[in-house]
Design a protein around this motif. Structure first.
Motif, PDB file in Angstrom:
ATOM      1  N   SER A 119      62.746  62.256 -27.649  1.00  0.00           N
ATOM      2  CA  SER A 119      62.490  61.781 -29.015  1.00  0.00           C
ATOM      3  C   SER A 119      63.516  62.364 -29.981  1.00  0.00           C
ATOM      4  CB  SER A 119      61.075  62.212 -29.419  1.00  0.00           C
ATOM      5  OG  SER A 119      60.840  61.977 -30.780  1.00  0.00           O
ATOM      6  N   ARG A 120      64.354  61.495 -30.549  1.00  0.00           N
ATOM      7  CA  ARG A 120      65.404  61.946 -31.460  1.00  0.00           C
ATOM      8  C   ARG A 120      65.263  61.214 -32.806  1.00  0.00           C
ATOM      9  NH1 ARG A 120      69.300  61.569 -28.028  1.00  0.00           N
ATOM     10  NH2 ARG A 120      69.758  59.399 -28.406  1.00  0.00           N
ATOM     11  N   VAL A 121      64.963  61.961 -33.852  1.00  0.00           N
ATOM     12  CA  VAL A 121      64.765  61.359 -35.183  1.00  0.00           C
ATOM     13  C   VAL A 121      66.117  61.041 -35.824  1.00  0.00           C
ATOM     14  CG1 VAL A 121      63.823  61.718 -37.509  1.00  0.00           C
ATOM     15  CG2 VAL A 121      62.580  62.579 -35.515  1.00  0.00           C
ATOM     16  N   GLU A 122      66.218  59.857 -36.402  1.00  0.00           N
ATOM     17  CA  GLU A 122      67.425  59.472 -37.152  1.00  0.00           C
ATOM     18  C   GLU A 122      67.175  59.616 -38.657  1.00  0.00           C
ATOM     19  OE1 GLU A 122      69.748  56.117 -34.698  1.00  0.00           O
ATOM     20  OE2 GLU A 122      67.837  55.435 -35.525  1.00  0.00           O
ATOM     21  N   GLN A 123      66.111  58.976 -39.146  1.00  0.00           N
ATOM     22  CA  GLN A 123      65.791  58.993 -40.574  1.00  0.00           C
ATOM     23  C   GLN A 123      64.331  59.383 -40.753  1.00  0.00           C
ATOM     24  OE1 GLN A 123      68.165  58.267 -42.845  1.00  0.00           O
ATOM     25  NE2 GLN A 123      69.674  57.654 -41.329  1.00  0.00           N
ATOM     26  N   TRP A 124      64.054  60.179 -41.790  1.00  0.00           N
ATOM     27  CA  TRP A 124      62.678  60.626 -42.032  1.00  0.00           C
ATOM     28  C   TRP A 124      62.557  60.993 -43.515  1.00  0.00           C
ATOM     29  CZ3 TRP A 124      59.206  60.340 -38.075  1.00  0.00           C
ATOM     30  CH2 TRP A 124      57.959  60.946 -38.242  1.00  0.00           C
ATOM     31  N   SER A 125      62.311  60.002 -44.350  1.00  0.00           N
ATOM     32  CA  SER A 125      62.270  60.216 -45.796  1.00  0.00           C
ATOM     33  C   SER A 125      60.849  60.073 -46.329  1.00  0.00           C
ATOM     34  CB  SER A 125      63.180  59.226 -46.523  1.00  0.00           C
ATOM     35  OG  SER A 125      64.533  59.457 -46.156  1.00  0.00           O
ATOM     36  N   ASP A 126      60.503  60.934 -47.283  1.00  0.00           N
ATOM     37  CA  ASP A 126      59.140  60.969 -47.806  1.00  0.00           C
ATOM     38  C   ASP A 126      59.130  61.257 -49.308  1.00  0.00           C
ATOM     39  OD1 ASP A 126      56.400  61.018 -47.986  1.00  0.00           O
ATOM     40  OD2 ASP A 126      56.163  62.963 -47.021  1.00  0.00           O
ATOM     41  N   PRO A 127      59.514  60.258 -50.135  1.00  0.00           N
ATOM     42  CA  PRO A 127      59.476  60.490 -51.583  1.00  0.00           C
ATOM     43  C   PRO A 127      58.042  60.492 -52.106  1.00  0.00           C
ATOM     44  CG  PRO A 127      60.050  58.220 -51.129  1.00  0.00           C
ATOM     45  CD  PRO A 127      59.986  58.914 -49.791  1.00  0.00           C
ATOM     46  N   ASP A 156      65.006  53.184 -20.431  1.00  0.00           N
ATOM     47  CA  ASP A 156      65.038  52.413 -21.674  1.00  0.00           C
ATOM     48  C   ASP A 156      65.267  53.336 -22.860  1.00  0.00           C
ATOM     49  OD1 ASP A 156      64.222  49.813 -23.241  1.00  0.00           O
ATOM     50  OD2 ASP A 156      63.026  51.408 -24.129  1.00  0.00           O
ATOM     51  N   THR A 157      66.053  52.865 -23.830  1.00  0.00           N
ATOM     52  CA  THR A 157      66.152  53.528 -25.134  1.00  0.00           C
ATOM     53  C   THR A 157      65.811  52.499 -26.206  1.00  0.00           C
ATOM     54  OG1 THR A 157      67.871  55.074 -24.413  1.00  0.00           O
ATOM     55  CG2 THR A 157      67.653  54.735 -26.778  1.00  0.00           C
ATOM     56  N   SER A 158      64.883  52.866 -27.065  1.00  0.00           N
ATOM     57  CA  SER A 158      64.463  51.972 -28.148  1.00  0.00           C
ATOM     58  C   SER A 158      64.589  52.672 -29.490  1.00  0.00           C
ATOM     59  CB  SER A 158      63.006  51.541 -27.963  1.00  0.00           C
ATOM     60  OG  SER A 158      62.835  50.807 -26.784  1.00  0.00           O
ATOM     61  N   ARG A 159      64.923  51.886 -30.507  1.00  0.00           N
ATOM     62  CA  ARG A 159      64.923  52.384 -31.886  1.00  0.00           C
ATOM     63  C   ARG A 159      63.662  51.868 -32.559  1.00  0.00           C
ATOM     64  NH1 ARG A 159      69.806  51.327 -33.452  1.00  0.00           N
ATOM     65  NH2 ARG A 159      70.490  53.500 -33.533  1.00  0.00           N
ATOM     66  N   LEU A 160      62.831  52.801 -33.010  1.00  0.00           N
ATOM     67  CA  LEU A 160      61.603  52.470 -33.727  1.00  0.00           C
ATOM     68  C   LEU A 160      61.875  52.739 -35.200  1.00  0.00           C
ATOM     69  CD1 LEU A 160      60.813  53.277 -30.754  1.00  0.00           C
ATOM     70  CD2 LEU A 160      58.617  53.958 -31.671  1.00  0.00           C
ATOM     71  N   SER A 161      61.755  51.724 -36.040  1.00  0.00           N
ATOM     72  CA  SER A 161      62.092  51.933 -37.450  1.00  0.00           C
ATOM     73  C   SER A 161      61.195  51.125 -38.380  1.00  0.00           C
ATOM     74  CB  SER A 161      63.560  51.574 -37.709  1.00  0.00           C
ATOM     75  OG  SER A 161      63.793  50.213 -37.418  1.00  0.00           O
ATOM     76  N   SER A 162      60.925  51.741 -39.512  1.00  0.00           N
ATOM     77  CA  SER A 162      60.133  51.087 -40.550  1.00  0.00           C
ATOM     78  C   SER A 162      60.382  51.781 -41.877  1.00  0.00           C
ATOM     79  CB  SER A 162      58.644  51.150 -40.204  1.00  0.00           C
ATOM     80  OG  SER A 162      57.894  50.410 -41.135  1.00  0.00           O
ATOM     81  N   LYS A 163      60.282  51.035 -42.958  1.00  0.00           N
ATOM     82  CA  LYS A 163      60.402  51.627 -44.292  1.00  0.00           C
ATOM     83  C   LYS A 163      59.526  50.845 -45.256  1.00  0.00           C
ATOM     84  CE  LYS A 163      64.865  49.293 -44.771  1.00  0.00           C
ATOM     85  NZ  LYS A 163      66.299  49.509 -44.885  1.00  0.00           N
ATOM     86  N   SER A 164      59.000  51.557 -46.248  1.00  0.00           N
ATOM     87  CA  SER A 164      58.124  50.905 -47.222  1.00  0.00           C
ATOM     88  C   SER A 164      57.882  51.824 -48.407  1.00  0.00           C
ATOM     89  CB  SER A 164      56.781  50.552 -46.585  1.00  0.00           C
ATOM     90  OG  SER A 164      55.995  51.717 -46.438  1.00  0.00           O
ATOM     91  N   PRO A 179      56.441  58.976 -43.820  1.00  0.00           N
ATOM     92  CA  PRO A 179      57.053  58.584 -42.549  1.00  0.00           C
ATOM     93  C   PRO A 179      56.090  58.798 -41.382  1.00  0.00           C
ATOM     94  CG  PRO A 179      58.061  60.601 -43.400  1.00  0.00           C
ATOM     95  CD  PRO A 179      57.168  60.072 -44.470  1.00  0.00           C
ATOM     96  N   GLU A 180      55.201  59.787 -41.503  1.00  0.00           N
ATOM     97  CA  GLU A 180      54.214  60.031 -40.440  1.00  0.00           C
ATOM     98  C   GLU A 180      53.306  58.817 -40.242  1.00  0.00           C
ATOM     99  OE1 GLU A 180      55.566  64.060 -41.719  1.00  0.00           O
ATOM    100  OE2 GLU A 180      54.938  62.274 -42.812  1.00  0.00           O
TER     101      GLU A 180
END
Length: 197
Positions: A119-127, A156-164, A179-180
């Motif tokens: 598990s490697r985090v790329e982005q993790w923002s929490d304003p 397999d390698t997958s990118r899991l991403s979401s923003k809102s 982000p959690e």
């Protein structure tokens, strides 16, 4: 009459809230490995899940660029994954320390694990919700790699991403975002795609 108007307003708020929540885009894209013909059986498999490191986050002054280390994001993502996996199998070992993939495979073999999830985090923002907008938002993006430990082979390698951003009324957030929360949904969807529970 007042009671009827209040009821209508309340129903409208609930509809808007759930419409905003359901419009979040959760993306799971396979970027490496081969297409799984069969889902991986989870029940009797020994899973070793490893923290691949912290990602980056946006700050209020980032203007859309992730310029700071999101300290602890790797562990947060690992904990969410481990908690989810533990619901379906007791054979989960989590590695809190940040390891490279080759070292993780080596330890996985010593542990006699069947599969390594890296598990490697790329982005993790929490304003803060009130600061959340089109250039500064809640975001989770994590790369998950599945390896067969015995074969030392990438499956397999997958990118899991979401923003809102949380739904707002008159500029005030109606709910909280993080982000959690985004990653919990993402990981559950990924688990459904890749593993047989």
């Amino acid at each position: 009459m007042k009671q009827k108007n209040l009821k209508s307003i309340f129903i409208t708020i609930i509809i808007l809230f759930f419409t905003a929540c359901s419009s979040i885009d959760y993306k799971i894209n396979s970027i490496n490995g081969s297409e799984l013909k069969n889902k991986i059986p989870l029940k009797n498999s020994k899973i070793y899940i490893v923290n691949g490191g912290d990602g980056r986050e946006m700050s209020y002054l980032s203007f859309g660029n992730s310029d700071e280390i999101a300290k602890g994001s790797g562990f947060s993502a690992l904990k969410i994954a481990s908690d989810n996996l533990s619901k379906y199998t007791a054979n989960v070992v989590s590695e809190k320390e940040i390891l490279l993939e080759d070292k993780a495979l080596e330890i996985g073999a010593i542990n006699q694990s069947d599969y390594l999830i890296y598990s490697r985090v790329e982005q993790w923002s929490d304003p803060l919700g009130i600061n959340c907008h089109s250039h500064y938002y809640d975001e989770a993006s994590v790369l998950l790699s599945i390896y067969s430990v015995k074969d030392e082979k990438l499956i397999d390698t997958s990118r899991l991403s979401s923003k809102s951003c949380p739904f707002k009324m008159n500029g005030i957030p109606v709910s909280t975002g993080s982000p959690e929360k985004l990653y919990s949904v993402l990981f559950s969807k990924w688990l459904d795609e890749k593993f047989k529970r």
